[in-house]
Motif scaffolding. Sequence first.
Motif, PDB file in Angstrom:
ATOM      1  N   LEU A 109       0.837  -1.207   0.000  1.00  0.00           N
ATOM      2  CA  LEU A 109       0.000   0.000   0.000  1.00  0.00           C
ATOM      3  C   LEU A 109       0.867   1.250   0.000  1.00  0.00           C
ATOM      4  CD1 LEU A 109      -3.005  -0.790   2.276  1.00  0.00           C
ATOM      5  CD2 LEU A 109      -3.059   0.215   0.013  1.00  0.00           C
ATOM      6  N   LEU A 110       1.965   1.206   0.780  1.00  0.00           N
ATOM      7  CA  LEU A 110       2.894   2.326   0.796  1.00  0.00           C
ATOM      8  C   LEU A 110       3.420   2.601  -0.611  1.00  0.00           C
ATOM      9  CD1 LEU A 110       4.741   4.322   2.434  1.00  0.00           C
ATOM     10  CD2 LEU A 110       6.459   2.510   2.332  1.00  0.00           C
ATOM     11  N   ALA A 111       3.817   1.533  -1.312  1.00  0.00           N
ATOM     12  CA  ALA A 111       4.347   1.706  -2.661  1.00  0.00           C
ATOM     13  C   ALA A 111       3.302   2.344  -3.569  1.00  0.00           C
ATOM     14  CB  ALA A 111       4.794   0.358  -3.221  1.00  0.00           C
ATOM     15  N   VAL A 112       2.047   1.880  -3.484  1.00  0.00           N
ATOM     16  CA  VAL A 112       0.989   2.423  -4.349  1.00  0.00           C
ATOM     17  C   VAL A 112       0.746   3.900  -4.030  1.00  0.00           C
ATOM     18  CG1 VAL A 112      -1.461   2.304  -4.877  1.00  0.00           C
ATOM     19  CG2 VAL A 112      -0.144   0.207  -4.691  1.00  0.00           C
ATOM     20  N   VAL A 113       0.591   4.216  -2.727  1.00  0.00           N
ATOM     21  CA  VAL A 113       0.281   5.593  -2.341  1.00  0.00           C
ATOM     22  C   VAL A 113       1.440   6.513  -2.703  1.00  0.00           C
ATOM     23  CG1 VAL A 113      -0.139   7.093  -0.368  1.00  0.00           C
ATOM     24  CG2 VAL A 113      -1.301   4.895  -0.530  1.00  0.00           C
ATOM     25  N   ALA A 114       2.681   6.081  -2.411  1.00  0.00           N
ATOM     26  CA  ALA A 114       3.836   6.944  -2.693  1.00  0.00           C
ATOM     27  C   ALA A 114       3.964   7.198  -4.191  1.00  0.00           C
ATOM     28  CB  ALA A 114       5.103   6.284  -2.154  1.00  0.00           C
ATOM     29  N   THR A 115       3.781   6.157  -4.998  1.00  0.00           N
ATOM     30  CA  THR A 115       3.884   6.338  -6.441  1.00  0.00           C
ATOM     31  C   THR A 115       2.808   7.290  -6.952  1.00  0.00           C
ATOM     32  OG1 THR A 115       4.603   4.042  -6.520  1.00  0.00           O
ATOM     33  CG2 THR A 115       4.155   5.103  -8.604  1.00  0.00           C
ATOM     34  N   SER A 116       1.582   7.159  -6.420  1.00  0.00           N
ATOM     35  CA  SER A 116       0.515   8.028  -6.928  1.00  0.00           C
ATOM     36  C   SER A 116       0.731   9.466  -6.471  1.00  0.00           C
ATOM     37  CB  SER A 116      -0.859   7.501  -6.499  1.00  0.00           C
ATOM     38  OG  SER A 116      -0.943   7.436  -5.109  1.00  0.00           O
ATOM     39  N   ILE A 117       1.259   9.674  -5.246  1.00  0.00           N
ATOM     40  CA  ILE A 117       1.563  11.051  -4.808  1.00  0.00           C
ATOM     41  C   ILE A 117       2.614  11.652  -5.727  1.00  0.00           C
ATOM     42  CG2 ILE A 117       2.662  12.400  -2.984  1.00  0.00           C
ATOM     43  CD1 ILE A 117       1.328  10.577  -0.959  1.00  0.00           C
ATOM     44  N   TRP A 118       3.632  10.881  -6.038  1.00  0.00           N
ATOM     45  CA  TRP A 118       4.701  11.328  -6.926  1.00  0.00           C
ATOM     46  C   TRP A 118       4.130  11.704  -8.293  1.00  0.00           C
ATOM     47  CZ3 TRP A 118      10.106   8.734  -6.337  1.00  0.00           C
ATOM     48  CH2 TRP A 118      11.050   9.419  -7.084  1.00  0.00           C
ATOM     49  N   LYS A 119       3.222  10.857  -8.793  1.00  0.00           N
ATOM     50  CA  LYS A 119       2.637  11.140 -10.110  1.00  0.00           C
ATOM     51  C   LYS A 119       1.773  12.390 -10.091  1.00  0.00           C
ATOM     52  CE  LYS A 119       1.503   8.824 -13.510  1.00  0.00           C
ATOM     53  NZ  LYS A 119       1.038   7.937 -14.583  1.00  0.00           N
ATOM     54  N   VAL A 120       1.031  12.591  -8.969  1.00  0.00           N
ATOM     55  CA  VAL A 120       0.218  13.805  -8.866  1.00  0.00           C
ATOM     56  C   VAL A 120       1.114  15.033  -8.834  1.00  0.00           C
ATOM     57  CG1 VAL A 120      -1.147  15.110  -7.209  1.00  0.00           C
ATOM     58  CG2 VAL A 120      -1.853  12.825  -7.853  1.00  0.00           C
ATOM     59  N   ALA A 121       2.239  14.927  -8.120  1.00  0.00           N
ATOM     60  CA  ALA A 121       3.169  16.051  -8.040  1.00  0.00           C
ATOM     61  C   ALA A 121       3.723  16.388  -9.411  1.00  0.00           C
ATOM     62  CB  ALA A 121       4.301  15.715  -7.075  1.00  0.00           C
ATOM     63  N   LEU A 122       3.822  15.410 -10.296  1.00  0.00           N
ATOM     64  CA  LEU A 122       4.369  15.646 -11.632  1.00  0.00           C
ATOM     65  C   LEU A 122       3.329  16.206 -12.593  1.00  0.00           C
ATOM     66  CD1 LEU A 122       6.606  12.496 -12.274  1.00  0.00           C
ATOM     67  CD2 LEU A 122       7.322  14.791 -11.641  1.00  0.00           C
ATOM     68  N   LEU A 123       2.037  16.140 -12.232  1.00  0.00           N
ATOM     69  CA  LEU A 123       0.980  16.557 -13.167  1.00  0.00           C
ATOM     70  C   LEU A 123       1.075  18.036 -13.521  1.00  0.00           C
ATOM     71  CD1 LEU A 123      -2.245  14.682 -11.995  1.00  0.00           C
ATOM     72  CD2 LEU A 123      -1.082  14.478 -14.199  1.00  0.00           C
TER      73      LEU A 123
END
Lengths: 357, 117
Positions: A343-357
């Motif tokens: 879950l940590l991996a999923v949440v961290a990756t999605s936060i990173w992707k949102v930051a890149l948007l």
Amino acid sequence: MVEFFGETLYVYAVVPFLKIIAAIVVVLTIIAYTTFAERKILGFLQVRMGPNRVGPWGLLQPIADVVKLLGKEDVIPNRAVVWAYVLAPCLVVGPALLILSVIPFGPPSSAGPASSWFITDVNVGLLLVVAIASIGVYGLLLGGWASNNKFSMMGGLRAAAQMISYEVPQGFSLVVPLLMAGTLSLVGIVEAQLTQGRWFIFGFFPFGLLAFFIYFVSGVAESNRNPFDLPEAESELVAGFHTEYSGMRFALFFLGEYANMIVISAVAVTLFLGGWLRPFPNLEWLSFLDLGFLPPGLAGFLWFLIKLLVFLFVYIWFRGTFPRYRFDQLMDLGWKWLIPAALLAVVATSIWKVALL
Amino acid sequence: MESYLPIFIFLLVVMAFLVVVLVTARLLRHGGGRTLREPYECGNEPITLAHDYRFSIRYYLIAVLFVIFDVETIFLFPWAVMFDELALFGFIEMMIFLTILMVGYVYIWRRGALNWA
């Protein structure tokens, strides 16, 4: 109508049929020689020779094993539930082999699907893999239950509990490469790794690596291999769910286990290690690794095969290295460590992707 | 739709393969004796059947928890594929969803559903 029965039938039925036969033959050969390699490598890890009598260096051992298994007694226990007893091994092998239909062994061809290096490419590929893979648990549970043997029953129950427990972190960890690729098609996922110029194991470092780690540990548990081979723990359960099985039916269980290893390795290679791509597909000066002198697609297939064989070696290496887990430790690892980590991996990756948007 | 046809053909080939293997084994077999057909119990003749016994409720609990968590996983898949289109809205929605999931997860952990002692 004429169009359908001409061109379409050729591209989507005749050619795939030949590819399917080829894929099954190749995979069965790999499985046969994985069993041989396993015994040989385990032998060397334990400072002994391994099989060395049948043929030069023991190389004909797998063939001798098949002949032996065909000649074995074909036992159906008196108190077994016969239909389930016969069906169970088929339910283990069938799904494992069926997943091969969507694995991209090599690159697509510009000349169309008929000359590409995979059997078919569907746009829900990964979902199909997950769906078919989860049928395998029925085989083990049914086999353990139908034998009407206490050891088998325990083994079957353990197999079911273990496989469904590890399916959860495995499913979560698959979301990370999906977030990176944005498609479920396995060919599309490899192509996304080419476009982004890196294998997904290195993407969003270290979360791609974390997801890969979770996927592979869960995969080892899913295929009931050491150190997670609780369902067939020979020191406590004799042979677990296949205690009562003999001859070719036992061979099918065995085949299913190895086919599962290959499928899990192949999916790991496709999602995290760039499938048919060479290492560092973004570096121009490494392009000699594309092996341009080979026929188109063959180099990609060779890269896929090399990565697959490395995974199979790691499986055997695990078996030679790690002692078996205890059942409560196994459940703790799955539910209390891998699920939060995934879950940590999923949440961290999605936060990173949102930051890149 | 045509791209699903090879999967169906593969299924037929696998089924044919299994039938051929099992029929070959059937033709080549030689049958076992009477004692060999008893359930194996380290050489003793079994007095009771495996189906007579009950098994630990934990296995059932694990199966129920699995159903809950696996549905979550499948819910994450389409979100991950459409991440760029859903953008910030989808991200916040999913974080709310995962928070609810985490509350349940902590709850079952605290209640001891994950312990095998």
